[in-house]
Design a protein around this motif. Structure first.
Motif, PDB file in Angstrom:
ATOM      1  N   ASN A  10      44.358  76.096-133.495  1.00  0.00           N
ATOM      2  CA  ASN A  10      43.914  74.709-133.620  1.00  0.00           C
ATOM      3  C   ASN A  10      42.392  74.622-133.500  1.00  0.00           C
ATOM      4  OD1 ASN A  10      43.211  74.644-130.880  1.00  0.00           O
ATOM      5  ND2 ASN A  10      44.997  73.469-130.262  1.00  0.00           N
ATOM      6  N   LYS A  17      40.566  73.605-131.237  1.00  0.00           N
ATOM      7  CA  LYS A  17      40.039  73.968-129.914  1.00  0.00           C
ATOM      8  C   LYS A  17      40.145  75.479-129.669  1.00  0.00           C
ATOM      9  CE  LYS A  17      41.313  69.601-127.785  1.00  0.00           C
ATOM     10  NZ  LYS A  17      42.356  68.945-126.990  1.00  0.00           N
ATOM     11  N   HIS A  18      40.599  76.195-130.703  1.00  0.00           N
ATOM     12  CA  HIS A  18      40.765  77.648-130.639  1.00  0.00           C
ATOM     13  C   HIS A  18      41.846  78.071-129.657  1.00  0.00           C
ATOM     14  CE1 HIS A  18      36.561  78.423-132.538  1.00  0.00           C
ATOM     15  NE2 HIS A  18      37.353  77.693-133.291  1.00  0.00           N
ATOM     16  N   ASP A  19      42.875  77.246-129.536  1.00  0.00           N
ATOM     17  CA  ASP A  19      44.094  77.648-128.846  1.00  0.00           C
ATOM     18  C   ASP A  19      44.943  78.352-129.896  1.00  0.00           C
ATOM     19  OD1 ASP A  19      43.548  76.430-126.330  1.00  0.00           O
ATOM     20  OD2 ASP A  19      44.094  74.491-127.185  1.00  0.00           O
ATOM     21  N   LYS A  22      48.635  80.098-131.018  1.00  0.00           N
ATOM     22  CA  LYS A  22      50.065  80.266-130.773  1.00  0.00           C
ATOM     23  C   LYS A  22      50.582  81.267-131.790  1.00  0.00           C
ATOM     24  CE  LYS A  22      54.404  77.966-130.075  1.00  0.00           C
ATOM     25  NZ  LYS A  22      55.146  76.722-130.031  1.00  0.00           N
ATOM     26  N   GLU A  71      49.571  88.467-125.967  1.00  0.00           N
ATOM     27  CA  GLU A  71      48.783  87.353-125.407  1.00  0.00           C
ATOM     28  C   GLU A  71      47.460  87.855-124.841  1.00  0.00           C
ATOM     29  OE1 GLU A  71      51.077  85.168-122.517  1.00  0.00           O
ATOM     30  OE2 GLU A  71      52.318  84.234-124.077  1.00  0.00           O
ATOM     31  N   ARG A 123      43.842  86.929-126.302  1.00  0.00           N
ATOM     32  CA  ARG A 123      42.995  86.169-125.372  1.00  0.00           C
ATOM     33  C   ARG A 123      41.663  86.879-125.143  1.00  0.00           C
ATOM     34  NH1 ARG A 123      46.764  85.173-121.020  1.00  0.00           N
ATOM     35  NH2 ARG A 123      47.805  83.568-122.191  1.00  0.00           N
ATOM     36  N   VAL A 158      38.646  82.831-128.612  1.00  0.00           N
ATOM     37  CA  VAL A 158      39.970  82.276-128.310  1.00  0.00           C
ATOM     38  C   VAL A 158      39.944  81.640-126.928  1.00  0.00           C
ATOM     39  CG1 VAL A 158      42.387  82.878-127.843  1.00  0.00           C
ATOM     40  CG2 VAL A 158      41.204  83.873-129.808  1.00  0.00           C
ATOM     41  N   ARG A 159      40.378  80.379-126.877  1.00  0.00           N
ATOM     42  CA  ARG A 159      40.414  79.679-125.600  1.00  0.00           C
ATOM     43  C   ARG A 159      41.673  80.026-124.827  1.00  0.00           C
ATOM     44  NH1 ARG A 159      40.677  73.470-123.933  1.00  0.00           N
ATOM     45  NH2 ARG A 159      42.647  73.618-125.023  1.00  0.00           N
ATOM     46  N   ASN A 160      42.803  80.038-125.514  1.00  0.00           N
ATOM     47  CA  ASN A 160      44.067  80.355-124.881  1.00  0.00           C
ATOM     48  C   ASN A 160      45.008  80.938-125.931  1.00  0.00           C
ATOM     49  OD1 ASN A 160      45.905  80.623-122.855  1.00  0.00           O
ATOM     50  ND2 ASN A 160      46.522  78.492-122.803  1.00  0.00           N
ATOM     51  N   GLU A 173      49.270  81.911-126.651  1.00  0.00           N
ATOM     52  CA  GLU A 173      50.658  81.798-126.218  1.00  0.00           C
ATOM     53  C   GLU A 173      51.530  82.469-127.271  1.00  0.00           C
ATOM     54  OE1 GLU A 173      53.977  78.258-126.008  1.00  0.00           O
ATOM     55  OE2 GLU A 173      51.872  77.701-125.908  1.00  0.00           O
TER      56      GLU A 173
END
Length: 106
Positions: free
Chosen positions: A41, A43-45, A47, A68, A72, A77-79, A81
């Motif tokens: 996304n 925000k650099h999350d 998935k 992960e 990460r 990359v912020r997060n 999953e």
């Protein structure tokens, strides 16, 4: 965080995924076809939707964690999953031509 578009980040993620190998098969998880989708996304999350070669895979507990952690570790990359799915179930048809060649299926 600005400056890196999601396409470039997606390429970095794929590059990182290609450094993770299935312990039983000498091919990376990306070429094996275990990665079904990568979502990033604004925000650099990240998935990642992935599967395993079988539900009884010996690395079922550790491989998603490794994915992960490695994703990460990319600066932008912020997060990250990982979601495991068995729909559709993995088959050898999902392997890249490169993986099939490596394993002698071609």
């Amino acid at each position: 965080m600005s400056g890196v578009n999601t396409d470039v980040l997606g390429e970095k993620i794929v590059e990182k995924l290609k450094s993770i190998f299935d312990p039983e098969i000498p091919v990376d998880i990306y070429e094996l076809g275990l990665i079904y989708d990568v979502f990033v996304n604004e925000k650099h999350d990240v998935k990642i939707l992935m599967t395993l070669t079988s539900p009884n895979c010996p690395v079922a507990e550790t491989l998603p964690v490794e994915v992960e952690e490695k994703v990460r570790s990319i600066d932008e990359v912020r997060n990250a999953e990982v979601e495991i799915t068995f729909d559709p179930p993995w088959t050898q048809d999902m392997m890249s031509e490169e993986a099939k060649l490596e394993l002698g299926f071609l």
